[in-house]
Design an enzyme around this catalytic site. Structure first.
Site, PDB file in Angstrom:
ATOM      1  N   ARG A  98      -5.302  -1.528  -9.222  1.00  0.00           N
ATOM      2  CA  ARG A  98      -4.487  -2.492  -8.470  1.00  0.00           C
ATOM      3  C   ARG A  98      -5.166  -3.851  -8.351  1.00  0.00           C
ATOM      4  NH1 ARG A  98      -2.576  -4.719  -3.818  1.00  0.00           N
ATOM      5  NH2 ARG A  98      -0.306  -4.657  -3.616  1.00  0.00           N
ATOM      6  N   ARG A  99      -6.412  -3.872  -8.006  1.00  0.00           N
ATOM      7  CA  ARG A  99      -7.111  -5.158  -7.856  1.00  0.00           C
ATOM      8  C   ARG A  99      -7.113  -5.941  -9.163  1.00  0.00           C
ATOM      9  NH1 ARG A  99     -11.254  -7.480  -4.399  1.00  0.00           N
ATOM     10  NH2 ARG A  99     -12.213  -9.146  -5.582  1.00  0.00           N
TER      11      ARG A  99
END
Length: 139
Positions: A98-99
């Site tokens: 996600r990051r």
């Protein structure tokens, strides 16, 4: 008695066949061009959001311990028996992306077929089935 938002869980689980289809088409026809790279990035992002949204609804509805991170959402739901343990590593690996996808998108290697693209073709439907089975058992 628990209040589990089954409607919102079902809406999110219903996206899994489309996400899986997109990942399957990408994996089968990968050339590494820009549009494929962006499509893969979006499909992985949708997979992440689906897994974490469903996990959050389950945690809230069944009053499981609070999650401190996206990885924690997966670990808590796995620990509660929502899905088989063999899915946990794949789903943790997924949410860890996600990051890179949301914050460091400028550095994402769009020309490369990410290994999870192929793995999720089977893992996401297994997650969907497991969540549906868990809801049937627990409710």
């Amino acid at each position: 008695m628990y209040y589990v938002n089954q409607e919102q869980i079902a809406v999110r689980l219903a996206t899994i066949p489309e996400i899986t289809e997109a990942l399957s088409v990408l994996a089968a026809n990968w050339k590494g061009d820009l549009l494929q790279g962006l499509a893969q990035e979006r499909a992985l992002h949708l997979a992440i959001e689906t897994v974490t949204d469903v996990g959050s609804y389950l945690i809230d509805g069944f009053i499981m311990r609070d999650a401190s991170s996206y990885e924690d959402i997966v670990e808590i739901t796995a620990g509660e028996g929502v899905f088989p343990g063999e899915l946990q590593d794949t789903l943790v690996e997924l949410v860890k992306l996600r990051r890179a996808i949301v914050q460091d998108y400028y550095a994402w290697p769009r020309a490369e077929l990410h290994p999870l693209t192929k793995t999720l073709i089977e893992a996401l439907p297994a997650f969907k089935s497991a969540v549906e089975g868990y809801l049937e058992r627990e409710l």
